[in-house]
Design a protein around this motif. Sequence first.
Motif, PDB file in Angstrom:
ATOM      1  N   GLN A 152       0.775   4.250  -2.684  1.00 24.20           N
ATOM      2  CA  GLN A 152       0.553   5.638  -2.271  1.00 24.20           C
ATOM      3  C   GLN A 152       1.622   6.552  -2.879  1.00 24.20           C
ATOM      4  O   GLN A 152       1.308   7.629  -3.397  1.00 24.20           O
ATOM      5  CB  GLN A 152       0.589   5.766  -0.737  1.00 24.20           C
ATOM      6  N   ASN A 176     -17.049  10.909  -5.283  1.00 23.70           N
ATOM      7  CA  ASN A 176     -16.625  10.987  -3.876  1.00 23.70           C
ATOM      8  C   ASN A 176     -17.797  10.773  -2.931  1.00 23.70           C
ATOM      9  O   ASN A 176     -17.629  10.225  -1.852  1.00 23.70           O
ATOM     10  CB  ASN A 176     -16.001  12.356  -3.579  1.00 23.70           C
ATOM     11  N   GLU A 221      -8.526   2.214  -0.486  1.00 26.00           N
ATOM     12  CA  GLU A 221      -9.077   1.810   0.807  1.00 26.00           C
ATOM     13  C   GLU A 221      -7.975   1.163   1.623  1.00 26.00           C
ATOM     14  O   GLU A 221      -7.425   0.132   1.250  1.00 26.00           O
ATOM     15  CB  GLU A 221     -10.234   0.834   0.615  1.00 26.00           C
ATOM     16  N   ASP A 258       0.993   9.544  -5.552  1.00 26.34           N
ATOM     17  CA  ASP A 258       1.457  10.901  -5.251  1.00 26.34           C
ATOM     18  C   ASP A 258       2.318  11.441  -6.384  1.00 26.34           C
ATOM     19  O   ASP A 258       2.217  12.613  -6.753  1.00 26.34           O
ATOM     20  CB  ASP A 258       2.236  10.931  -3.934  1.00 26.34           C
ATOM     21  N   GLU A 285       0.839  -1.204   0.000  1.00 22.97           N
ATOM     22  CA  GLU A 285       0.000   0.000   0.000  1.00 22.97           C
ATOM     23  C   GLU A 285       0.873   1.254   0.000  1.00 22.97           C
ATOM     24  O   GLU A 285       0.562   2.235  -0.664  1.00 22.97           O
ATOM     25  CB  GLU A 285      -0.922  -0.003   1.214  1.00 22.97           C
ATOM     26  N   THR A 292      -9.003   3.852   6.682  1.00 24.67           N
ATOM     27  CA  THR A 292      -9.411   5.048   5.948  1.00 24.67           C
ATOM     28  C   THR A 292      -9.566   4.752   4.457  1.00 24.67           C
ATOM     29  O   THR A 292      -9.054   3.760   3.952  1.00 24.67           O
ATOM     30  CB  THR A 292      -8.361   6.167   6.080  1.00 24.67           C
ATOM     31  N   THR A 293     -10.273   5.630   3.801  1.00 25.06           N
ATOM     32  CA  THR A 293     -10.345   5.610   2.348  1.00 25.06           C
ATOM     33  C   THR A 293      -9.777   6.938   1.874  1.00 25.06           C
ATOM     34  O   THR A 293     -10.278   7.994   2.260  1.00 25.06           O
ATOM     35  CB  THR A 293     -11.795   5.446   1.853  1.00 25.06           C
ATOM     36  N   ARG A 294      -8.740   6.870   1.081  1.00 25.46           N
ATOM     37  CA  ARG A 294      -8.126   8.090   0.561  1.00 25.46           C
ATOM     38  C   ARG A 294      -8.727   8.389  -0.806  1.00 25.46           C
ATOM     39  O   ARG A 294      -8.767   7.526  -1.673  1.00 25.46           O
ATOM     40  CB  ARG A 294      -6.618   7.907   0.445  1.00 25.46           C
ATOM     41  N   ARG A 295      -9.225   9.622  -0.965  1.00 24.18           N
ATOM     42  CA  ARG A 295      -9.843  10.031  -2.219  1.00 24.18           C
ATOM     43  C   ARG A 295      -8.965  11.097  -2.854  1.00 24.18           C
ATOM     44  O   ARG A 295      -8.646  12.096  -2.218  1.00 24.18           O
ATOM     45  CB  ARG A 295     -11.235  10.570  -1.971  1.00 24.18           C
ATOM     46  N   ILE A 296      -8.565  10.858  -4.085  1.00 23.46           N
ATOM     47  CA  ILE A 296      -7.644  11.754  -4.774  1.00 23.46           C
ATOM     48  C   ILE A 296      -8.289  12.219  -6.069  1.00 23.46           C
ATOM     49  O   ILE A 296      -8.858  11.413  -6.809  1.00 23.46           O
ATOM     50  CB  ILE A 296      -6.334  11.020  -5.101  1.00 23.46           C
TER      51      ILE A 296
END
Length: 146
Positions: A34, A97, A58, A38, A30, A62-66
């Motif tokens: 990430q 989102n 996911e 980025d 993960e 947490t769930t990161r939304r980009i």
Amino acid sequence: MDNTEEKNAQTCTPDEACNNPAAEQALVTEEELQKAIDHIVDLVGRYNGRVVVAAFIEGDNTTRRIFRAANEVFASNGMNTKVYGWTGACGFLLKANECFDCNVKTMGEGVRLFLEQQNKEKMRRGMNPIAAMLGIAGCECEECED
């Protein structure tokens, strides 16, 4: 005359190439993913053209939304339908989102669009593209009949 194709020819059979341990790659962590995302987001910000990227990752808690769009996506000199198309695409991605915030209406619309796209792909594989565009004939395979 130099024949590049012969120089780059594979010296083993496809089966041998598939069994080559050097060709295998380790699973991505993960953290590596990430970092890669980025980097892509940074590239999009510096790109002098039209590109939009959206990602949902996911993790454990947490769930990161980009979401990132290049500045050129919204640049327009007068009436430009491409800009409207790109802006619309950005709107769909931003609206997505809401799915992660349990917005039932948006989730339902997303499922509908996904199923609609699946159906289009199935039609493309099973019939003449012109007939598919015109909606003339359907696929008659067992999968589509179900």
